[in-house]
Scaffold this active site. Structure first.
Site, short mmCIF file in Angstrom:
data_model
loop_
_atom_site.label_atom_id
_atom_site.label_comp_id
_atom_site.label_asym_id
_atom_site.label_seq_id
_atom_site.Cartn_x
_atom_site.Cartn_y
_atom_site.Cartn_z
N ASN A 176 -0.41 1.20 5.78
CA ASN A 176 0.55 0.47 4.97
C ASN A 176 1.34 -0.46 5.89
O ASN A 176 1.89 0.00 6.88
CB ASN A 176 1.49 1.45 4.27
CG ASN A 176 2.64 0.77 3.52
OD1 ASN A 176 3.72 1.31 3.39
ND2 ASN A 176 2.42 -0.44 3.04
N GLY A 177 1.38 -1.74 5.52
CA GLY A 177 2.09 -2.73 6.33
C GLY A 177 1.16 -3.86 6.68
O GLY A 177 -0.05 -3.76 6.48
N TYR A 225 13.58 -2.91 -4.48
CA TYR A 225 12.56 -3.01 -5.52
C TYR A 225 11.37 -2.07 -5.34
O TYR A 225 10.90 -1.46 -6.29
CB TYR A 225 12.03 -4.45 -5.60
CG TYR A 225 10.74 -4.57 -6.38
CD1 TYR A 225 10.75 -4.51 -7.77
CD2 TYR A 225 9.51 -4.70 -5.73
CE1 TYR A 225 9.57 -4.58 -8.50
CE2 TYR A 225 8.32 -4.78 -6.45
CZ TYR A 225 8.36 -4.72 -7.83
OH TYR A 225 7.20 -4.79 -8.54
N GLY A 252 0.54 0.15 -5.11
CA GLY A 252 -0.70 -0.63 -5.10
C GLY A 252 -1.59 -0.21 -6.25
O GLY A 252 -1.93 0.96 -6.36
N CYS A 294 0.81 -1.23 0.00
CA CYS A 294 0.00 0.00 0.00
C CYS A 294 0.84 1.26 0.00
O CYS A 294 2.03 1.26 0.33
CB CYS A 294 -0.88 0.06 1.24
SG CYS A 294 -1.83 -1.41 1.56
P1 AMP Z 1 9.75 -13.42 -10.57
O1 AMP Z 1 11.11 -13.90 -10.19
O2 AMP Z 1 9.23 -13.94 -11.84
O3 AMP Z 1 8.77 -13.65 -9.43
O4 AMP Z 1 9.83 -11.86 -10.78
C1 AMP Z 1 10.74 -11.10 -10.08
C2 AMP Z 1 10.62 -9.67 -10.50
O5 AMP Z 1 9.37 -9.13 -10.04
C3 AMP Z 1 11.70 -8.86 -9.81
O6 AMP Z 1 12.71 -8.62 -10.71
C4 AMP Z 1 11.04 -7.58 -9.42
O7 AMP Z 1 11.28 -6.59 -10.39
C5 AMP Z 1 9.58 -7.90 -9.38
N1 AMP Z 1 9.12 -8.04 -7.99
C6 AMP Z 1 9.82 -8.30 -6.89
N2 AMP Z 1 9.01 -8.32 -5.79
C7 AMP Z 1 7.77 -8.07 -6.23
C8 AMP Z 1 6.51 -7.93 -5.58
N3 AMP Z 1 6.38 -8.04 -4.26
N4 AMP Z 1 5.44 -7.65 -6.34
C9 AMP Z 1 5.54 -7.54 -7.69
N5 AMP Z 1 6.72 -7.65 -8.36
C10 AMP Z 1 7.81 -7.92 -7.64
#
Ligand code: AMP
Length: 481
Positions: A127-128, A267, A52, A26
């Protein structure tokens, strides 16, 4: 077929995610003391959209304590229009953007949560994730509380309403002292705004000013969009009361060792934000530089997986001397709800989102820098795409260590089962991705790159959970007995 390795004894004892409750990501904002509060909060929510994309909501309260609420599913830009914003008047606004998993995806869970409370509106944006939400919910329900949503955050509202403490400030203190886990919250009771961070400070929350107005929001990029000045971070455990442009520090929550989420820097946060007092772009470049020292590659160019690994790839390029190429182009209009035709093949999701620039890839030895590997599905699809486009060699570099444990504090991570780094060695993952080489940033390398900041929560890499996992432990005890 990728073979699974057995987790070691210590890892096996650590909990997996098996609570059937929403995991939420969030962004929040509160504006106090501006006649344009709705527009300002709207813009801030727009800047926080990356936190989000499933639902968004806005609440305004005018000087007479009248509240207006508007919530919808989807993106901020699609939910609100001029007409809606014009009808939302008042000098106070609370806004929220939300993404959730595990059955929590519906309008009834959209925030801010709004209730009538002692003849005043109470609106809360959180958020959290709380790590004792189930325990609290069970207790409150047994005492007669009726829950309207599946969200963790509702427990805070009930705790405020049921507190027997003498005045409003103490009731909020009483409620927040009973919740465990991650919370950066903004809430209002009538015309008073409260902002608070849990004692470990897992999730960000910053304080800004625009003229006489006070803004509290998740990231500084939301202050930038409205031209507000950053004052400072809301400190871990701090509870602020904001009224008529003044900011009062209430009694802080019982202290704990600070534990700021390091994955925000890897990220989640936007690179143009300052999070934990640190430039997100700067941190990612430092991770990329360190990665190049730890895992150099004999190749022709470096490319990012846009947009999340751009900064890290630039850092890698700087140290390796390899040119950074914009060789993967991302379609920005995909959205979380894109329909994937079943006959389209398993890498179709990746092809919808990314397409290589053929001239930059064909016949080249490329280094792909990604920010993190979670399930490994995106990276696997990207490698296939690059090979199909004629890449001669593909070297994969990850600007963080293997994610091995779920997050219980507000980042949406899958279970241990699904986390590729949890059950596989680096060599097995290299094999699975079918890359020529694979290198992850070391834990020491990552910590060292941001050693001027922190202390950090690194539980998704190490399994060292800072806040007690009350619900998970209780469930485990029930299953074991
Ligand atoms: P995957 O290994 O296919 O699950 O995708 C990893 C990629 O998704 C990473 O390189 C990030 O850019 C992105 N990512 C990492 N954590 C999240 C998250 N919590 N929600 C959505 N995308 C994520």
């Amino acid at each position: 077929m990728i073979r699974k390795i057995e987790p070691n004894t210590r890892d096996r004892a650590l909990p997996d995610y098996h609570l059937d409750k929403p995991r939420e990501e969030c962004g929040v904002v509160a504006v106090s003391g501006s006649p344009a509060s709705a527009e300002l909060a709207y813009l801030a929510m727009y800047a926080l959209q990356h936190r989000g994309q499933e639902s968004a909501g806005l609440v305004t309260v005018d000087e007479d304590g009248r509240e207006k609420t508007y919530k919808g599913m989807g993106l901020v830009v699609d939910i609100f229009d001029d007409k809606i914003l014009k009808e939302m008047y008042g000098t106070l606004a609370i806004g929220h953007v939300r993404y959730s998993t595990a059955g929590g995806s519906s309008l009834r869970n959209a925030q801010p949560l709004v209730v009538d409370y002692q003849d005043q509106p109470l609106a809360l944006a959180h958020n959290g994730n709380l790590s004792n939400a189930v325990e609290l919910r069970n207790r409150l329900s047994s005492e007669g509380a009726i829950f309207q949503t599946d969200s963790d955050s509702e427990a805070i509202v009930h705790l405020i309403a049921r507190s027997r403490r003498e005045d409003q400030d103490h009731k909020i203190d009483d409620a927040l002292s009973q919740v465990v886990g991650a919370f950066s919250v903004v809430l209002c009771v009538g015309n008073t705004v409260y902002a608070a961070r849990d004692p470990r400070g897992f999730r960000p929350l910053v304080l800004g000013r625009l003229g006489d107005a006070v803004i509290v929001t998740s990231e500084t990029c939301a202050l930038d969009i409205i031209g507000a000045t950053y004052i400072r971070d809301v400190r871990p455990g701090e509870v602020l009361k904001i009224q008529d442009g003044s900011i009062e520090e209430l009694r802080p929550l019982p202290p704990a060792e600070p534990s700021a989420c390091l994955f925000e820097l890897v990220y989640f946060a936007r690179p143009d934000s300052q999070v934990w007092g640190c430039s997100v772009d700067g941190a990612r470049r430092a991770f990329g530089r360190q990665l190049a020292h730890e895992h150099p590659a004999d190749a022709d160019c470096v490319l990012a997986v846009p947009d999340s690994s751009n900064s890290a790839a630039l850092g890698f390029s700087e140290v390796s001397g390899l040119p950074f190429e914009l060789a993967l182009i991302r379609n920005h209009y995909v959205g979380r709800t894109f329909i994937h035709p079943t006959q389209a093949g398993r890498d179709f999701r990746v092809r919808v989102k990314y397409n290589p620039v053929r001239e930059l890839v064909e016949g080249q030895r490329v280094v792909v820098v990604d920010d993190s590997l979670v399930r490994g599905t995106t990276s696997r699809g990207l490698v296939t795409l690059l090979r199909d486009t004629g890449a001669k060699e593909v070297h994969f570099r990850v600007a963080s260590p293997p994610v091995r444990f779920p997050c219980y504090y507000g980042i949406d991570m899958p279970t241990r089962e699904e986390l590729i780094g949890s059950n596989h060695s680096v060599e097995e993952i290299r094999d699975h991705l079918e890359v020529d080489s694979l290198g992850y940033l070391s834990m020491e390398g990552m910590r060292g790159s941001v050693s001027d900041f922190g202390p950090f929560c690194d539980a998704c890499w190490t399994g060292d959970y800072a806040a007690p996992l009350v619900d998970i432990e209780r469930q485990k005890a029930t299953e074991d007995s």
